[in-house]
Design a protein around this motif. Structure first.
Motif, PDB file in Angstrom:
ATOM      1  N   MET A   1       9.743  17.402   5.252  1.00  0.00           N
ATOM      2  CA  MET A   1      10.239  16.030   5.247  1.00  0.00           C
ATOM      3  C   MET A   1       9.263  15.123   5.972  1.00  0.00           C
ATOM      4  SD  MET A   1      12.851  14.033   4.534  1.00  0.00           S
ATOM      5  CE  MET A   1      13.224  12.332   4.957  1.00  0.00           C
ATOM      6  N   SER A   2       8.964  13.993   5.359  1.00  0.00           N
ATOM      7  CA  SER A   2       8.285  12.913   6.067  1.00  0.00           C
ATOM      8  C   SER A   2       9.353  11.898   6.445  1.00  0.00           C
ATOM      9  CB  SER A   2       7.235  12.262   5.160  1.00  0.00           C
ATOM     10  OG  SER A   2       6.817  11.036   5.749  1.00  0.00           O
ATOM     11  N   GLY A   3       9.609  11.775   7.741  1.00  0.00           N
ATOM     12  CA  GLY A   3      10.624  10.824   8.212  1.00  0.00           C
ATOM     13  C   GLY A   3      10.237   9.386   7.942  1.00  0.00           C
ATOM     14  N   LYS A   4       8.957   9.173   7.590  1.00  0.00           N
ATOM     15  CA  LYS A   4       8.445   7.827   7.335  1.00  0.00           C
ATOM     16  C   LYS A   4       8.992   7.246   6.029  1.00  0.00           C
ATOM     17  CE  LYS A   4       4.082   7.396   8.658  1.00  0.00           C
ATOM     18  NZ  LYS A   4       2.629   7.652   8.861  1.00  0.00           N
ATOM     19  N   LYS A   5       9.648   8.088   5.253  1.00  0.00           N
ATOM     20  CA  LYS A   5      10.286   7.596   4.015  1.00  0.00           C
ATOM     21  C   LYS A   5      11.795   7.499   4.284  1.00  0.00           C
ATOM     22  CE  LYS A   5       6.183   9.162   2.513  1.00  0.00           C
ATOM     23  NZ  LYS A   5       5.221   9.824   3.412  1.00  0.00           N
TER      24      LYS A   5
ATOM     25  N   LEU B   1       0.843  -1.204   0.000  1.00  0.00           N
ATOM     26  CA  LEU B   1       0.000   0.000   0.000  1.00  0.00           C
ATOM     27  C   LEU B   1       0.876   1.251   0.000  1.00  0.00           C
ATOM     28  CD1 LEU B   1      -2.967   1.070   0.318  1.00  0.00           C
ATOM     29  CD2 LEU B   1      -2.524   1.140   2.768  1.00  0.00           C
ATOM     30  N   THR B   2       1.928   1.218   0.789  1.00  0.00           N
ATOM     31  CA  THR B   2       2.799   2.386   0.898  1.00  0.00           C
ATOM     32  C   THR B   2       4.177   1.983   1.386  1.00  0.00           C
ATOM     33  OG1 THR B   2       3.080   4.549   1.963  1.00  0.00           O
ATOM     34  CG2 THR B   2       1.947   2.859   3.251  1.00  0.00           C
ATOM     35  N   ASP B   3       5.130   2.862   1.124  1.00  0.00           N
ATOM     36  CA  ASP B   3       6.478   2.714   1.698  1.00  0.00           C
ATOM     37  C   ASP B   3       6.623   3.662   2.879  1.00  0.00           C
ATOM     38  OD1 ASP B   3       6.306   5.035   0.073  1.00  0.00           O
ATOM     39  OD2 ASP B   3       8.478   5.185   0.066  1.00  0.00           O
ATOM     40  N   SER B   4       5.515   4.202   3.360  1.00  0.00           N
ATOM     41  CA  SER B   4       5.559   5.275   4.355  1.00  0.00           C
ATOM     42  C   SER B   4       5.385   4.736   5.765  1.00  0.00           C
ATOM     43  CB  SER B   4       4.453   6.282   4.034  1.00  0.00           C
ATOM     44  OG  SER B   4       4.452   7.311   4.982  1.00  0.00           O
TER      45      SER B   4
ATOM     46  N   CYS C   1      10.989  14.059   1.040  1.00  0.00           N
ATOM     47  CA  CYS C   1      10.652  12.723   1.572  1.00  0.00           C
ATOM     48  C   CYS C   1      11.624  11.632   1.140  1.00  0.00           C
ATOM     49  CB  CYS C   1       9.285  12.280   1.068  1.00  0.00           C
ATOM     50  SG  CYS C   1       7.929  13.191   1.730  1.00  0.00           S
ATOM     51  N   ARG C   2      11.950  11.612  -0.157  1.00  0.00           N
ATOM     52  CA  ARG C   2      12.764  10.505  -0.683  1.00  0.00           C
ATOM     53  C   ARG C   2      14.067  11.049  -1.270  1.00  0.00           C
ATOM     54  NH1 ARG C   2       7.318   9.692  -1.599  1.00  0.00           N
ATOM     55  NH2 ARG C   2       6.459   7.823  -0.586  1.00  0.00           N
ATOM     56  N   PHE C   3      14.680  11.962  -0.512  1.00  0.00           N
ATOM     57  CA  PHE C   3      15.872  12.667  -1.009  1.00  0.00           C
ATOM     58  C   PHE C   3      17.061  11.725  -1.222  1.00  0.00           C
ATOM     59  CE2 PHE C   3      18.937  12.856   2.526  1.00  0.00           C
ATOM     60  CZ  PHE C   3      18.167  12.296   3.540  1.00  0.00           C
TER      61      PHE C   3
ATOM     62  N   VAL D   1      -1.311   2.212 -11.002  1.00  0.00           N
ATOM     63  CA  VAL D   1      -1.444   1.486  -9.739  1.00  0.00           C
ATOM     64  C   VAL D   1      -0.041   1.392  -9.160  1.00  0.00           C
ATOM     65  CG1 VAL D   1      -1.829  -0.808  -8.733  1.00  0.00           C
ATOM     66  CG2 VAL D   1      -3.488   0.173 -10.339  1.00  0.00           C
ATOM     67  N   ARG D   2       0.098   1.783  -7.906  1.00  0.00           N
ATOM     68  CA  ARG D   2       1.420   1.782  -7.282  1.00  0.00           C
ATOM     69  C   ARG D   2       1.590   0.570  -6.371  1.00  0.00           C
ATOM     70  NH1 ARG D   2       3.197   6.235  -2.886  1.00  0.00           N
ATOM     71  NH2 ARG D   2       1.932   4.881  -1.583  1.00  0.00           N
ATOM     72  N   LEU D   3       2.680  -0.145  -6.579  1.00  0.00           N
ATOM     73  CA  LEU D   3       3.065  -1.220  -5.665  1.00  0.00           C
ATOM     74  C   LEU D   3       4.311  -0.716  -4.936  1.00  0.00           C
ATOM     75  CD1 LEU D   3       2.595  -4.198  -8.171  1.00  0.00           C
ATOM     76  CD2 LEU D   3       0.964  -3.359  -6.463  1.00  0.00           C
TER      77      LEU D   3
ATOM     78  N   GLN E   1       9.242  21.710  -5.185  1.00  0.00           N
ATOM     79  CA  GLN E   1       9.714  20.599  -6.009  1.00  0.00           C
ATOM     80  C   GLN E   1       9.782  19.352  -5.133  1.00  0.00           C
ATOM     81  OE1 GLN E   1      13.854  20.443  -7.670  1.00  0.00           O
ATOM     82  NE2 GLN E   1      12.772  20.290  -9.624  1.00  0.00           N
ATOM     83  N   THR E   2       9.234  18.252  -5.653  1.00  0.00           N
ATOM     84  CA  THR E   2       9.123  17.017  -4.875  1.00  0.00           C
ATOM     85  C   THR E   2      10.148  16.013  -5.394  1.00  0.00           C
ATOM     86  OG1 THR E   2       6.767  17.490  -4.709  1.00  0.00           O
ATOM     87  CG2 THR E   2       7.459  15.267  -4.120  1.00  0.00           C
ATOM     88  N   ILE E   3      11.074  15.592  -4.498  1.00  0.00           N
ATOM     89  CA  ILE E   3      12.122  14.646  -4.933  1.00  0.00           C
ATOM     90  C   ILE E   3      12.085  13.403  -4.046  1.00  0.00           C
ATOM     91  CG2 ILE E   3      13.556  16.542  -5.781  1.00  0.00           C
ATOM     92  CD1 ILE E   3      15.408  16.115  -3.395  1.00  0.00           C
TER      93      ILE E   3
ATOM     94  N   THR F   1      -1.468  14.813  -0.217  1.00  0.00           N
ATOM     95  CA  THR F   1      -1.594  15.656   0.987  1.00  0.00           C
ATOM     96  C   THR F   1      -1.057  17.067   0.732  1.00  0.00           C
ATOM     97  OG1 THR F   1       0.546  14.939   1.887  1.00  0.00           O
ATOM     98  CG2 THR F   1      -1.405  13.708   2.600  1.00  0.00           C
ATOM     99  N   THR F   2      -0.060  17.173  -0.140  1.00  0.00           N
ATOM    100  CA  THR F   2       0.487  18.502  -0.468  1.00  0.00           C
ATOM    101  C   THR F   2      -0.593  19.312  -1.190  1.00  0.00           C
ATOM    102  OG1 THR F   2       2.539  17.316  -0.915  1.00  0.00           O
ATOM    103  CG2 THR F   2       2.508  19.655  -1.423  1.00  0.00           C
ATOM    104  N   ARG F   3      -1.200  18.675  -2.185  1.00  0.00           N
ATOM    105  CA  ARG F   3      -2.280  19.317  -2.929  1.00  0.00           C
ATOM    106  C   ARG F   3      -3.372  19.792  -1.959  1.00  0.00           C
ATOM    107  NH1 ARG F   3      -3.918  19.282  -8.054  1.00  0.00           N
ATOM    108  NH2 ARG F   3      -2.093  18.068  -8.567  1.00  0.00           N
TER     109      ARG F   3
HETATM  110  N1  F0G Z   1       4.990  14.448   0.381  1.00  0.00           N
HETATM  111  C1  F0G Z   1       5.177  13.322  -0.351  1.00  0.00           C
HETATM  112  C2  F0G Z   1       5.917  13.398  -1.648  1.00  0.00           C
HETATM  113  C3  F0G Z   1       4.692  12.106   0.126  1.00  0.00           C
HETATM  114  O1  F0G Z   1       4.911  11.004  -0.596  1.00  0.00           O
HETATM  115  C4  F0G Z   1       3.998  12.064   1.362  1.00  0.00           C
HETATM  116  C5  F0G Z   1       3.449  10.827   1.867  1.00  0.00           C
HETATM  117  C6  F0G Z   1       3.844  13.240   2.094  1.00  0.00           C
HETATM  118  C7  F0G Z   1       4.345  14.430   1.575  1.00  0.00           C
HETATM  119  C8  F0G Z   1       3.137  13.276   3.422  1.00  0.00           C
HETATM  120  O2  F0G Z   1       3.891  12.628   4.404  1.00  0.00           O
HETATM  121  O3  F0G Z   1       2.505  10.651   5.088  1.00  0.00           O
HETATM  122  O4  F0G Z   1       4.317  11.540   6.556  1.00  0.00           O
HETATM  123  O5  F0G Z   1       2.226  12.800   6.244  1.00  0.00           O
HETATM  124  N2  F0G Z   1       3.321   9.804   1.161  1.00  0.00           N
HETATM  125  C9  F0G Z   1       2.822   8.513   1.582  1.00  0.00           C
HETATM  126  C10 F0G Z   1       2.666   7.628   0.385  1.00  0.00           C
HETATM  127  C11 F0G Z   1       1.624   8.535   2.458  1.00  0.00           C
HETATM  128  O6  F0G Z   1       2.031   6.558   0.520  1.00  0.00           O
HETATM  129  O7  F0G Z   1       3.208   7.935  -0.684  1.00  0.00           O
HETATM  130  P1  F0G Z   1       3.189  11.858   5.636  1.00  0.00           P
END
Ligand code: F0G
Length: 450
Positions: free
Chosen positions: A251-255, A44-47, A214-216, A393-395, A178-180, A123-125
């Motif tokens: 930054m989302s530390g979850k990535k 579902l996600t890499d987050s 997020c994915r720098f 579709v994202r895997l 810019q999203t990287i 979420t950015t949008r």
């Molecule tokens: N920006 C990008 C480029 C993202 O991919 C995400 C999250 C966020 C912001 C928001 O970060 O989840 O920590 O609040 N992407 C996840 C995904 C949810 O499944 O791609 P978050």
């Protein structure tokens, strides 16, 4: 070459075919509603879904839970400074918390602002729109071509950017993002040269330039491989150079923080830092913890340093590439080149009998769960209504979590689904939530009767 081994494992199992069918119905054909233990391979996600290292678990134990000025915060500050080059850090509970802090601060003063981005993540949008501003995507033309063999399909189109500013006037564009890597454009990387040019343009129009980082580290690996200027540079050097063009990052530390929760805003601008702090206190918490436990700050500090080690990031990106090859080998319509965190399938090609209005991507997502207990996510016309995006579709691949056998199971599943694709019916929305930008998370669907 893999640079780690497992020290702790989690049991998974594949529910029976009848259970999977029932689970889908109960979830109203929206896989966000599936209980995780009903999912066999969860893409579902890499987050926030990856495995932490033993060093990170050790850091958790040493977490300092002081409300203000904790040592864990100091460790995070020093990691962000060393790895990313920013002196001021404001933690947030996750990436979207950081988006709220930064975009709320930057957009508050400009009514009817227009905000360009290479491609806005959902979420950015939603956060940009929530500030009363208009999010506009400026991808390069190849971004939406699943077959174009170009190295940096995540780039921002300078022509599109200029066209937006010519159209509405520079005063209406206080912020350029810019999203990287470019998550919503199949996780494609952005070149440092492109980042540099976008920075120059933002300066020209006196806009603040923000990088969604997020994915720098994954992006830096692609730069190392594909951008001549950086073939001898380390991942850390590339990351610092690319991020150094931004006035601030979210930054989302979850990535690439390699943790299960957390995020932050970082900047070298003391005024922006002060303004963000006020909003952070309102929504996230005192600015040395920002909605995070001290132990989570500590784990993220370690994770950021691990993310830029050559062996880690090479394993990571190459695993995703191998997964893409396994899928291509069974004839799946894979978006190429493979991105950094996920393999994307072109659902329009997989299910040509379904119109966009029947949500082919979501139909494919449901078919993958029905067939093999695999959970992916739709990022096409269901997730992004009224935009002109391909039916992807994202895997997504959680970090340091699955092995080749898991990916082979997914490839087998995709193969079987494709062999029987003509029988897959389309879907229609049964319950439509209030915020259109977020509808794919909670909308209920039902199959369209044939
Ligand atoms: N920006 C990008 C480029 C993202 O991919 C995400 C999250 C966020 C912001 C928001 O970060 O989840 O920590 O609040 N992407 C996840 C995904 C949810 O499944 O791609 P978050």
């Amino acid at each position: 070459m893999v640079s780690y081994k497992s020290k702790s494992v989690e049991r998974i199992s594949l529910p029976s075919r009848e259970e999977r069918e029932r689970n889908l119905q109960q979830a109203q054909y929206n896989v966000f509603n599936l209980p995780a233990d009903a999912v066999f391979i969860d893409l579902l996600t890499d987050s926030g879904t990856g495995a932490m290292s033993d060093e990170q678990w050790a850091a958790l134990l040493r977490g300092d839970e002081a409300y203000a000025g904790s040592q864990s915060f100091e460790r995070l500050e020093s990691a962000v400074s060393d790895v990313m080059g920013f002196e001021h850090v404001i933690p947030a509970h996750q990436g979207r918390g950081a988006e709220n802090v930064l975009y709320g601060t930057l957009l508050g003063d400009t009514p009817d602002a227009v905000v360009p981005n290479n491609t806005h993540f959902d979420t950015t949008r939603a956060h940009v729109a929530n500030q009363g501003a208009a999010p506009v995507d400026c991808p390069v033309p190849d971004a939406h071509d699943p077959d174009a063999d170009e190295p940096f399909k995540g780039n921002t189109s300078l022509e599109e950017l200029r066209a937006v500013v010519d159209d509405v006037g520079a005063d209406q564009v206080p912020l350029v993002i810019q999203t990287i890597t470019n998550n919503s454009a199949a996780g494609q990387p952005v070149s440092v040269d492109n980042t540099r040019r976008v920075r120059e343009f933002a300066e020209e129009i006196d806009a603040t330039f923000v990088i969604d980082a997020c994915r720098f580290a994954e992006n830096a690996y692609f730069v190392h491989q594909r951008e001549d200027e950086f073939s001898d540079a380390t991942i850390e050097e590339i990351a610092r150079e690319q991020l150094g063009y931004a006035d601030a990052i979210v930054m989302s530390g979850k990535k690439d923080g390699l943790v299960n929760t957390g995020g932050f805003v970082a900047t070298n601008d003391p005024d922006l830092f002060d303004r963000c702090k006020q909003r952070a206190i309102l929504y996230e918490g005192f600015p040395t913890y920002g909605g995070m436990a001290g132990r989570d700050l500590a784990a993220m500090a370690v994770g950021l340093r691990e993310a830029v080690t050559e062996t880690y990031v090479a394993d990571r990106v190459e695993q995703v590439r191998t997964f893409g090859s396994l899928l291509a080998d069974v004839g799946a319509p894979v978006y190429t080149p493979t991105g950094g965190h996920a393999v994307y399938l072109d659902a329009a090609e997989a299910l040509p009998h379904l119109e966009a209005t029947a949500f082919p991507g979501q139909a494919l997502v449901c078919a993958l769960y029905r067939e093999g207990g695999v959970r992916g996510v739709e990022l096409g016309s269901f997730a992004f209504p009224d935009t002109d995006r391909p039916e992807l579709v994202r895997l997504a691949v959680p970090r340091r979590t699955y092995h080749r056998e898991h990916f082979e199971h997914v490839a087998e599943t995709v193969k079987t689904v494709l062999e029987n694709s003509g029988a897959i019916s389309g879907l229609e929305i049964a319950t439509d939530p209030a915020i259109p930008e977020l509808r794919h998370f909670t909308a209920g669907l039902e199959p369209v009767s044939p």
